[in-house]
Design an enzyme around this catalytic site. Structure first.
Site, PDB file in Angstrom:
ATOM      1  N   ASP A  14       0.803  -1.223   0.000  1.00  0.00           N
ATOM      2  CA  ASP A  14       0.000   0.000   0.000  1.00  0.00           C
ATOM      3  C   ASP A  14       0.836   1.272   0.000  1.00  0.00           C
ATOM      4  OD1 ASP A  14      -2.230  -1.664   0.113  1.00  0.00           O
ATOM      5  OD2 ASP A  14      -2.262  -1.641   2.295  1.00  0.00           O
ATOM      6  N   LYS A  17       1.822   2.194  -5.138  1.00  0.00           N
ATOM      7  CA  LYS A  17       2.364   1.659  -6.398  1.00  0.00           C
ATOM      8  C   LYS A  17       1.450   1.963  -7.591  1.00  0.00           C
ATOM      9  CE  LYS A  17       2.349  -2.354  -4.371  1.00  0.00           C
ATOM     10  NZ  LYS A  17       2.082  -2.005  -2.973  1.00  0.00           N
ATOM     11  N   GLY A  41      -4.594  -4.118  -3.874  1.00  0.00           N
ATOM     12  CA  GLY A  41      -5.577  -3.076  -4.144  1.00  0.00           C
ATOM     13  C   GLY A  41      -4.788  -1.834  -4.509  1.00  0.00           C
ATOM     14  N   HIS A  42      -4.737  -1.523  -5.784  1.00  0.00           N
ATOM     15  CA  HIS A  42      -3.911  -0.407  -6.271  1.00  0.00           C
ATOM     16  C   HIS A  42      -4.830   0.733  -6.684  1.00  0.00           C
ATOM     17  CE1 HIS A  42      -0.365  -3.347  -7.219  1.00  0.00           C
ATOM     18  NE2 HIS A  42      -0.718  -3.333  -5.959  1.00  0.00           N
ATOM     19  N   GLN A 223       1.958  -6.005  -3.282  1.00  0.00           N
ATOM     20  CA  GLN A 223       2.404  -6.128  -1.890  1.00  0.00           C
ATOM     21  C   GLN A 223       3.698  -5.319  -1.688  1.00  0.00           C
ATOM     22  OE1 GLN A 223       1.361  -9.467  -3.478  1.00  0.00           O
ATOM     23  NE2 GLN A 223      -0.541  -8.484  -2.959  1.00  0.00           N
ATOM     24  N   THR A 238       2.996 -12.620   2.576  1.00  0.00           N
ATOM     25  CA  THR A 238       2.144 -13.216   1.554  1.00  0.00           C
ATOM     26  C   THR A 238       2.887 -14.440   0.995  1.00  0.00           C
ATOM     27  OG1 THR A 238       0.728 -12.756  -0.348  1.00  0.00           O
ATOM     28  CG2 THR A 238       2.937 -11.753  -0.381  1.00  0.00           C
ATOM     29  N   SER A 331       3.942  12.282   1.300  1.00  0.00           N
ATOM     30  CA  SER A 331       4.675  13.197   2.166  1.00  0.00           C
ATOM     31  C   SER A 331       3.733  14.265   2.718  1.00  0.00           C
ATOM     32  CB  SER A 331       5.839  13.841   1.412  1.00  0.00           C
ATOM     33  OG  SER A 331       5.397  14.355   0.205  1.00  0.00           O
ATOM     34  N   VAL A 411       2.586  14.271  -3.485  1.00  0.00           N
ATOM     35  CA  VAL A 411       2.046  15.165  -2.452  1.00  0.00           C
ATOM     36  C   VAL A 411       0.516  15.107  -2.359  1.00  0.00           C
ATOM     37  CG1 VAL A 411       4.019  16.735  -2.478  1.00  0.00           C
ATOM     38  CG2 VAL A 411       2.118  17.130  -4.068  1.00  0.00           C
TER      39      VAL A 411
HETATM   40  P1  GDP Z   1      -0.779   0.425  -3.561  1.00  0.00           P
HETATM   41  O1  GDP Z   1      -1.389  -0.859  -3.125  1.00  0.00           O
HETATM   42  O2  GDP Z   1       0.710   0.456  -3.323  1.00  0.00           O
HETATM   43  O3  GDP Z   1      -1.113   0.792  -4.970  1.00  0.00           O
HETATM   44  O4  GDP Z   1      -1.379   1.554  -2.614  1.00  0.00           O
HETATM   45  P2  GDP Z   1      -2.932   1.701  -2.179  1.00  0.00           P
HETATM   46  O5  GDP Z   1      -3.711   2.191  -3.332  1.00  0.00           O
HETATM   47  O6  GDP Z   1      -3.423   0.462  -1.507  1.00  0.00           O
HETATM   48  O7  GDP Z   1      -2.816   2.780  -1.030  1.00  0.00           O
HETATM   49  C1  GDP Z   1      -2.298   4.040  -1.260  1.00  0.00           C
HETATM   50  C2  GDP Z   1      -3.388   5.061  -0.869  1.00  0.00           C
HETATM   51  O8  GDP Z   1      -2.793   6.319  -0.752  1.00  0.00           O
HETATM   52  C3  GDP Z   1      -4.457   5.202  -1.923  1.00  0.00           C
HETATM   53  O9  GDP Z   1      -5.666   5.515  -1.290  1.00  0.00           O
HETATM   54  C4  GDP Z   1      -3.959   6.371  -2.765  1.00  0.00           C
HETATM   55  O10 GDP Z   1      -5.013   7.068  -3.405  1.00  0.00           O
HETATM   56  C5  GDP Z   1      -3.345   7.230  -1.709  1.00  0.00           C
HETATM   57  N1  GDP Z   1      -2.184   8.024  -2.146  1.00  0.00           N
HETATM   58  C6  GDP Z   1      -1.233   7.732  -3.058  1.00  0.00           C
HETATM   59  N2  GDP Z   1      -0.283   8.701  -3.091  1.00  0.00           N
HETATM   60  C7  GDP Z   1      -0.656   9.617  -2.180  1.00  0.00           C
HETATM   61  C8  GDP Z   1      -0.068  10.845  -1.720  1.00  0.00           C
HETATM   62  O11 GDP Z   1       0.998  11.272  -2.149  1.00  0.00           O
HETATM   63  N3  GDP Z   1      -0.762  11.506  -0.742  1.00  0.00           N
HETATM   64  C9  GDP Z   1      -1.911  11.065  -0.217  1.00  0.00           C
HETATM   65  N4  GDP Z   1      -2.492  11.778   0.740  1.00  0.00           N
HETATM   66  N5  GDP Z   1      -2.499   9.927  -0.619  1.00  0.00           N
HETATM   67  C10 GDP Z   1      -1.872   9.199  -1.581  1.00  0.00           C
HETATM   68  P1  IMO Z   2      -0.924  -4.113  -2.291  1.00  0.00           P
HETATM   69  O1  IMO Z   2      -0.465  -4.654  -3.617  1.00  0.00           O
HETATM   70  C1  IMO Z   2      -0.963  -4.591   2.053  1.00  0.00           C
HETATM   71  C2  IMO Z   2      -1.039  -8.706   3.565  1.00  0.00           C
HETATM   72  C3  IMO Z   2      -2.283  -9.177   4.289  1.00  0.00           C
HETATM   73  C4  IMO Z   2      -1.681 -10.183   5.247  1.00  0.00           C
HETATM   74  C5  IMO Z   2      -0.575 -10.818   4.419  1.00  0.00           C
HETATM   75  C6  IMO Z   2      -0.967 -12.132   3.744  1.00  0.00           C
HETATM   76  O2  IMO Z   2      -2.222  -3.387  -2.353  1.00  0.00           O
HETATM   77  O3  IMO Z   2       0.167  -3.336  -1.636  1.00  0.00           O
HETATM   78  P2  IMO Z   2      -2.531 -12.758   1.687  1.00  0.00           P
HETATM   79  O4  IMO Z   2      -3.966 -12.512   1.446  1.00  0.00           O
HETATM   80  O5  IMO Z   2      -1.622 -12.200   0.651  1.00  0.00           O
HETATM   81  O6  IMO Z   2      -2.222 -14.211   1.959  1.00  0.00           O
HETATM   82  O7  IMO Z   2      -2.201 -11.980   3.079  1.00  0.00           O
HETATM   83  O8  IMO Z   2      -0.240  -9.883   3.415  1.00  0.00           O
HETATM   84  N1  IMO Z   2      -1.265  -8.159   2.206  1.00  0.00           N
HETATM   85  C7  IMO Z   2      -1.199  -6.861   1.905  1.00  0.00           C
HETATM   86  N2  IMO Z   2      -0.997  -5.786   2.687  1.00  0.00           N
HETATM   87  N3  IMO Z   2      -1.072  -4.446   0.717  1.00  0.00           N
HETATM   88  C8  IMO Z   2      -1.254  -5.525  -0.081  1.00  0.00           C
HETATM   89  O9  IMO Z   2      -1.232  -5.438  -1.428  1.00  0.00           O
HETATM   90  C9  IMO Z   2      -1.359  -6.790   0.508  1.00  0.00           C
HETATM   91  N4  IMO Z   2      -1.551  -8.041   0.027  1.00  0.00           N
HETATM   92  C10 IMO Z   2      -1.478  -8.864   1.073  1.00  0.00           C
HETATM   93  O10 IMO Z   2      -2.913  -8.125   4.964  1.00  0.00           O
HETATM   94  O11 IMO Z   2      -1.067  -9.520   6.322  1.00  0.00           O
HETATM   95 MG    MG Z   3      -2.897  -1.524  -1.832  1.00  0.00          MG
END
Ligand code: GDP
Ligand code: IMO
Ligand code: MG
Length: 425
Positions: A14, A17, A41-42, A223, A238, A331, A411
């Protein structure tokens, strides 16, 4: 020699990415996922719209770029169908430009039941998985019992029935019999038919041909490094290799074809699910990070645990992945803080260590360096020259510690809230 670039998370997932893949996609011909599945979840935001992608690569919104789901990915056809149909309804038809590896493994409804059963059996020591069947599917892959996307083209019913019967017998052995997959199985079979609309390919041939043709490829990790099955905080990880080497095995790209490795970090740190997290905060500061950063899982909605940046773990992640450029996200979440802390060492049993240990037990305590906050709203900044001095100092400090330049600073969640820094060649 033409090379592919890899973008991956350096923390516990999270990191942001999805947003960065979307921002970088215009520079590439093809974007490809190499591991993980719908546990990811991207999130992407642009034009006032927000999208969360789980199995589909994050390069699909920039023009009509081809995106590839590689062999290292595990795919749930029912979730994939729901995701692709939702995108199609919002005007993004993917059938002609999303290719899927025939060697990617299929997540079956019974894999999800097994995921739940395994977690229940672990009790208090549960991993806190996303419940998407990831672990059991990779287990079947490695134990040579898996079903692959290519299997749906020939004699699939028998293969499916045999795999399902195997799972049922395991579940019976675990005394886990109170489940009903009737509806899930129907949706899953619809998903199998739906998959046939897409180009199912031997993606390793396709990708290597693109490399030979001089095309540019961006590989999207899911991840994060701390969730890697070999190098993460095992067993709270994972079930795939989330590190750069995962791009080699998950796509069939040779190690000497890896070019830039973009390491994505949050300016602080989060984790969702169970497991150690040395810099976790249980106080008002942790709550502030959670609230300001909207730290709730994009897939499960679970509250993410929040803490300060951990440079011991990050140095390890930089080493394992061969990171060439860092990208710092969120940031803006630190904009209001008087003081910012960064973990520069661990204390274990009274001894200070600066390397990532075998195990992150409860005994591992963070040693912090404090830096002054910048106390400036950075969310509408457009260029590096606008950065406040205290922010530049934070960047300099991180670059010195990690010995890798920070190329991009984010940002805010929107595509536009991205600042590329000038780095001397
Ligand atoms: P990913 O799994 O690595 O793609 O990240 P996620 O989408 O799960 O989580 C990142 C969260 O931070 C999402 O809700 C994005 O919309 C949000 N996000 C990404 N970059 C920024 C940033 O620079 N600032 C803020 N406030 N939110 C951000
Ligand atoms: P993205 O790509 C954050 C965590 C789960 C759990 C562990 C194992 O959005 O960054 P799994 O279902 O993979 O067997 O769970 O890994 N986990 C993540 N945490 N971001 C993810 O993906 C994750 N995918 C799995 O919460 O701790
Ligand atoms: Mg995510």
């Amino acid at each position: 020699m033409n090379k592919v670039d890899v973008l991956l998370g350096l923390q516990w997932g999270d990191e942001g990415k999805g947003k960065v893949i979307d921002v970088l996609t215009p520079d590439y011909d093809v974007v490809t996922r190499f591991q993980g599945g719908p546990n990811a979840g991207h999130t992407l935001e642009f034009d006032g719209q927000k999208y969360v992608l789980r199995s589909i690569p994050s390069g699909i919104f920039q023009g009509d770029k081809v995106n590839v789901i590689g062999n290292g990915v595990v795919l749930d056809p029912a979730l994939f169908k729901a995701e692709a149909e939702a995108l199609s309804a919002s005007g993004h038809d993917l059938t002609q430009r999303l290719y899927i590896s025939k060697k990617a493994h299929l997540i079956m409804p019974t894999h999800r039941v097994l995921d739940a059963a395994n977690e229940a059996a672990k009790g208090a020591a549960k991993v806190g998985t996303t419940g998407k069947g990831i672990g059991p599917t990779y287990t079947d892959k490695v134990s040579r019992n898996g079903l692959r996307v290519g299997d749906i083209l020939h004699g699939f019913e028998q293969k499916y029935a045999a795999a399902k019967a195997r799972h049922e017998s395991i579940l019976k052995g675990m005394n886990y019999t109170d489940y009903d997959i009737t509806q899930a199985e129907k949706e899953w079979m619809d998903g199998i038919e739906y998959l046939k609309r897409f180009k199912l390919i031997d993606s390793e041939h396709y990708i290597n041909q693109l490399i030979e043709e001089g095309k540019s490829i961006l590989c999207e990790g899911a991840q994060g490094t701390m969730l890697d099955v070999d190098f993460g905080s095992y067993p709270f990880v994972t079930s795939s290799n989330t590190i750069c080497a995962g791009a080699c095995t998950g796509l069939g790209v040779a190690p000497n074809r890896i070019g830039d490795v973009y390491g994505i970090i949050k300016a602080y740190c989060t984790r969702v699910g169970s497991g150690p997290f040395p810099t976790e905060l249980f106080d008002a500061t942790g709550d502030a990070l959670c609230n300001k950063g909207h730290e709730f899982g994009s897939v499960t909605g679970r509250k993410r645990r929040c803490g300060w940046i951990d440079l011991v773990a990050l140095k390890y992640a930089v080493m394992i992945n061969g990171v060439t450029k860092l990208i710092m996200m969120k940031s803006d979440v630190l904009d209001d803080f008087d003081t910012i802390k960064a973990c520069v060492a661990y204390e274990v049993d009274g001894e200070t260590i600066d390397y990532f240990p075998y195990e992150l037990s409860d005994k591992v305590k963070p040693v912090y360096k404090e830096l002054p906050g910048w106390k400036t709203d950075m969310t509408s900044m457009k260029k590096e020259s606008e950065f406040p001095q205290a922010f530049n100092d934070y960047i300099d400090f991180l670059e010195d510690e990690l010995n890798v330049p920070i190329k991009i600073v984010s940002v805010g969640p929107d595509r536009e809230q991205t600042i590329v820094r000038y780095l001397p060649e």
